[in-house]
Every structure is written in structure tokens, then in C-alpha cells.
Design a protein around this motif. Structure first.
Motif, PDB file in Angstrom:
ATOM      1  N   CYS A  11       0.814  -1.198  -0.002  1.00  0.00           N
ATOM      2  CA  CYS A  11      -0.066  -0.011  -0.091  1.00  0.00           C
ATOM      3  C   CYS A  11       0.797   1.314   0.096  1.00  0.00           C
ATOM      4  CB  CYS A  11      -0.969  -0.109   1.246  1.00  0.00           C
ATOM      5  SG  CYS A  11      -2.497  -0.829   1.006  1.00  0.00           S
ATOM      6  N   ALA A  12       2.102   1.237   0.780  1.00  0.00           N
ATOM      7  CA  ALA A  12       2.899   2.257   0.866  1.00  0.00           C
ATOM      8  C   ALA A  12       3.503   2.778  -0.629  1.00  0.00           C
ATOM      9  CB  ALA A  12       3.968   2.193   1.733  1.00  0.00           C
ATOM     10  N   ILE A  13       3.962   1.666  -1.488  1.00  0.00           N
ATOM     11  CA  ILE A  13       4.351   1.935  -2.717  1.00  0.00           C
ATOM     12  C   ILE A  13       3.109   1.992  -3.800  1.00  0.00           C
ATOM     13  CG2 ILE A  13       5.572   0.619  -4.555  1.00  0.00           C
ATOM     14  CD1 ILE A  13       7.092  -1.000  -2.482  1.00  0.00           C
ATOM     15  N   GLY A  14       2.243   1.451  -3.517  1.00  0.00           N
ATOM     16  CA  GLY A  14       0.858   1.755  -4.283  1.00  0.00           C
ATOM     17  C   GLY A  14       0.456   3.136  -4.312  1.00  0.00           C
ATOM     18  N   ALA A  15       0.481   3.710  -3.145  1.00  0.00           N
ATOM     19  CA  ALA A  15      -0.030   5.075  -2.906  1.00  0.00           C
ATOM     20  C   ALA A  15       0.860   5.942  -3.572  1.00  0.00           C
ATOM     21  CB  ALA A  15      -0.118   5.202  -1.273  1.00  0.00           C
ATOM     22  N   LEU A  52       2.586   5.390  -6.192  1.00  0.00           N
ATOM     23  CA  LEU A  52       2.439   5.307  -7.338  1.00  0.00           C
ATOM     24  C   LEU A  52       1.126   5.910  -7.963  1.00  0.00           C
ATOM     25  CD1 LEU A  52       4.013   1.599  -8.068  1.00  0.00           C
ATOM     26  CD2 LEU A  52       4.866   3.896  -8.719  1.00  0.00           C
ATOM     27  N   THR A  53       0.133   5.478  -7.272  1.00  0.00           N
ATOM     28  CA  THR A  53      -1.220   6.250  -7.500  1.00  0.00           C
ATOM     29  C   THR A  53      -1.233   7.747  -7.354  1.00  0.00           C
ATOM     30  OG1 THR A  53      -2.193   4.390  -6.747  1.00  0.00           O
ATOM     31  CG2 THR A  53      -3.611   6.443  -6.841  1.00  0.00           C
ATOM     32  N   GLU A  91      -1.923   4.287 -13.356  1.00  0.00           N
ATOM     33  CA  GLU A  91      -2.556   3.257 -13.029  1.00  0.00           C
ATOM     34  C   GLU A  91      -2.258   2.232 -12.216  1.00  0.00           C
ATOM     35  OE1 GLU A  91      -6.048   0.190 -15.043  1.00  0.00           O
ATOM     36  OE2 GLU A  91      -4.713   1.575 -16.316  1.00  0.00           O
ATOM     37  N   THR A  92      -2.431   2.123 -10.752  1.00  0.00           N
ATOM     38  CA  THR A  92      -1.956   1.173  -9.835  1.00  0.00           C
ATOM     39  C   THR A  92      -2.979   0.357  -9.236  1.00  0.00           C
ATOM     40  OG1 THR A  92      -0.110   2.501  -9.500  1.00  0.00           O
ATOM     41  CG2 THR A  92      -0.457   0.799  -8.018  1.00  0.00           C
ATOM     42  N   TRP A  93      -3.067  -0.906  -9.301  1.00  0.00           N
ATOM     43  CA  TRP A  93      -4.132  -1.825  -8.600  1.00  0.00           C
ATOM     44  C   TRP A  93      -3.345  -2.420  -7.363  1.00  0.00           C
ATOM     45  CZ3 TRP A  93      -9.164  -2.452 -10.096  1.00  0.00           C
ATOM     46  CH2 TRP A  93      -9.535  -2.070 -11.176  1.00  0.00           C
ATOM     47  N   ILE A 134      -6.362   8.756  -0.052  1.00  0.00           N
ATOM     48  CA  ILE A 134      -5.888   8.469  -1.452  1.00  0.00           C
ATOM     49  C   ILE A 134      -7.147   7.522  -2.183  1.00  0.00           C
ATOM     50  CG2 ILE A 134      -4.101   7.891  -2.931  1.00  0.00           C
ATOM     51  CD1 ILE A 134      -2.340   8.409  -0.867  1.00  0.00           C
ATOM     52  N   ALA A 135      -7.552   7.994  -3.017  1.00  0.00           N
ATOM     53  CA  ALA A 135      -8.345   7.301  -4.139  1.00  0.00           C
ATOM     54  C   ALA A 135      -7.762   6.006  -4.799  1.00  0.00           C
ATOM     55  CB  ALA A 135      -9.327   8.258  -4.913  1.00  0.00           C
TER      56      ALA A 135
END
Length: 316
Positions: free
Chosen positions: A13-17, A19-20, A25-27, A55-56
Motif C-alpha cells: 500500500c505504501a508503494i501503491g499510494a 504510484l497512484t 494506473e496502480t491496482w 488517497i483514492a
């Protein structure tokens, strides 16, 4: 670039946040329906040095909801690697790359058996995170480096493209021509603190106050370094003290290792891929690893006790 993070725990989630927020586009893929539903409904709550924000994010429990990705970042717990990747083949297309940023050693071989070695990349990250609850993390991204590379050490445009995306999103990332050495470097950091804090239940601040525990950590790191040298691995560190210092650099005294977090949740740990990998390499190369073997045995004992207690509660 479409990115799927297989294993949306604290680190994912930290990395995904990041990138988002970088507009990629990050899932975020998680097995937890509650975690995914919270992120879908309320967004991902991130606590970091900048404060607290929501963050959405895009979140899913099934790979089929995501479809083919350009890059799959694998961040599931080590012992779930095989099952998780086999259950996420809907993410894999003709050009998809699979990047493991997991702790320890050996994941690259498991992934290669499933998706083909030609598409597997390896890396290590010093980004940190703590899962505070469904849809809520504490993130430690600022100033934390990530290293990625080809298994054969070649400097390729495909790896550079991923690094460029990470850097643009604020994730300090470098391409390594010695990724196996980089992975061993990170292993030394994990060996320094993970098992010891899991056994003692101490935070970083508490651990670094105890001289006898430091001596144990340095001995475990020393065994790992000897095994690495015997395997012909090129390390960036020359002294166990370096790994000991790096392990806590920039972290709060209240921070807990991922191994301790796993045990506190009643989960099995990644001990087999961390200290356990040192023991296996030692056995293969004739390098004694008694400290690491003892740490593995102690963590395994704690896991056994937890499992027995859970079985009792389930049948009560």
C-alpha cells in the motif's frame, strides 16, 4: 504503465499510494475483503511525515478484476508466493514483467517456475510501512531507497523504464547491475533485527538499547556475510555493524519489524526466507551458521505455540 501490486499489505500500500499519487494506473490486490472494501469506499488512509490523507486507490481481491498489467510487483508474504502467483495469472500478458520486492531470498526462482525466468526481475526496497487497520497504513517512503535489476545483471531499458516510473512517483529507485548482491545486502538488514525482535517482542528503540542483543545480531549478520562470500556474492557492506546501523536508519524507536508484526497478528513468519536462507546456503557451502539456526528454531517454536493455541481456541 499499468501496475498491479500482488500483496497490498503495509508495504504494498505504501508503494501503491506513491504510484497512484504519481498518476500511474496502480491496482492493489489483497486477499482481505474488508481491506479492499474499505479502500474502495473510503480510499486508503496514509499517515506519514506529511500528516494524514486519504488517497483514492484502485483495489481488488481477484486478479480477474484487474486484467493484464504491464508490471506485477510481488509483495505477498514469502510463504504465499507460489499460490498467490498461480492465482493471479490473469495479470500476465505477453509483455508483462514480474518484479519481486519481497524480503529474503528464493522468490525469484519460485516465480520463474510459474511465469518464466525471462520475465522475472528482482529487487529490494527499504521503504517501510505498518498496517494500522483495513484501508489504513503508516508509510515510510521518504528517503528510502529501492533497487531493481535483471537476474543476470544486464542493464536493460525495461528495468530502467520501471525505475523511471518509480522515481517520478517519489520512490527513490536505482537500477543495479548486481541485484543478487543487492538482495543479499537487504538480507543482512533483515537478519539484523527480524528474528530477534520476533522472539523478544521488542521495538527498534528497545532492541537498540540492549547490548547483548546487538552482539547476537552482529554474529548472525557475520554468518550471513561469510555465506555470501563463499557463494561468490559481491556485497556492498564489509562489516556487520553497517547492516546493524542501516536496519534502524530513519525509523522511529516505536517501529516494529515485519516479523514481529506477523507474530503479533498470530501469523507465520518469513523466517525460512530470511535467517533460514542463511542456514540453507551455509549447509550448501560448508559454512557454519549456529546463530541463525538457533534464531530459526526459536521463531519456529513460537509459531508452533501460536498454532497450538489457535487450535485450542477453535475447538473450545
Amino acid at each position: 504503465m499499468k501496475i498491479a501490486i500482488l500483496g497490498a499489505g503495509a508495504l504494498g500500500c505504501a508503494i501503491g499510494a506513491a504510484l497512484t499519487e504519481g498518476s500511474y494506473e496502480t491496482w492493489l490486490l489483497s486477499r482481505s475483503p474488508a481491506h479492499v472494501e474499505k479502500m474502495r469506499h473510503d480510499g486508503l488512509q496514509v499517515d506519514d511525515d506529511s500528516g494524514t490523507r486519504r488517497i483514492a486507490v484502485r483495489a481488488a481481491t481477484q486478479a480477474s478484476e484487474v486484467g493484464v498489467a504491464d508490471v506485477v510487483i510481488v509483495l505477498v508474504k514469502s510463504f504465499h508466493t507460489d499460490a498467490a502467483m498461480r492465482g493471479a495469472l490473469a495479470l500476465i500478458g505477453p509483455e508483462t514483467l514480474v518484479l519481486s520486492l519481497q524480503n529474503g531470498l528464493g522468490h525469484e526462482d519460485l516465480l520463474a517456475d510459474i511465469v518464466g525466468r525471462e520475465r522475472v526481475l528482482a529487487g529490494k526496497t527499504y521503504v517501510g510501512g505498518v498496517l494500522r487497520g483495513p484501508g489504513h497504513i503508516q508509510s515510510g517512503v521518504t528517503g528510502k531507497a529501492t533497487y531493481i535489476g535483471e537476474l543476470n545483471g544486464q542493464m536493460t531499458s525495461r528495468v530502467q523504464a520501471i525505475a523511471d516510473v518509480f522515481n517520478a512517483a517519489g520512490l527513490m529507485t536505482m537500477v543495479s547491475d548486481n541485484i543478487m548482491g543487492t538482495m543479499w545486502d537487504k538480507l543482512l538488514v533483515n537478519v539484523a533485527t527480524g528474528a530477534i525482535t520476533g522472539i523478544t517482542r521488542l521495538t527498534y528503540g528497545q532492541l537498540y538499547d540492549e547490548a547483548p542483543l546487538k552482539a547476537t545480531a552482529l554474529a548472525a549478520i557475520g554468518e550471513a556475510m561469510t555465506a555470501a562470500h563463499a557463494a561468490g556474492i559481491r556485497l556492498s557492506m564489509t562489516d556487520p555493524e553497517q547492516a546493524w546501523t542501516l536496519a534502524a536508519e530513519g525509523l522511529s524507536p516505536a517501529f516494529k519489524t515485519s516479523m514481529l508484526q506477523s507474530l503479533e497478528k498470530g501469523s507465520v513468519t518469513e523466517i525460512d526466507f530470511i535467517n533460514g536462507s542463511v542456514v540453507r546456503w551455509g549447509q550448501r557451502l560448508g559454512v557454519p551458521t549456529p546463530v541463525n539456526a538457533t534464531l530459526v528454531a526459536c521463531v519456529k517454536g513460537i509459531e508452533r505455540a501460536m498454532a497450538d493455541e489457535q487450535r485450542k481456541e477453535a475447538t473450545a
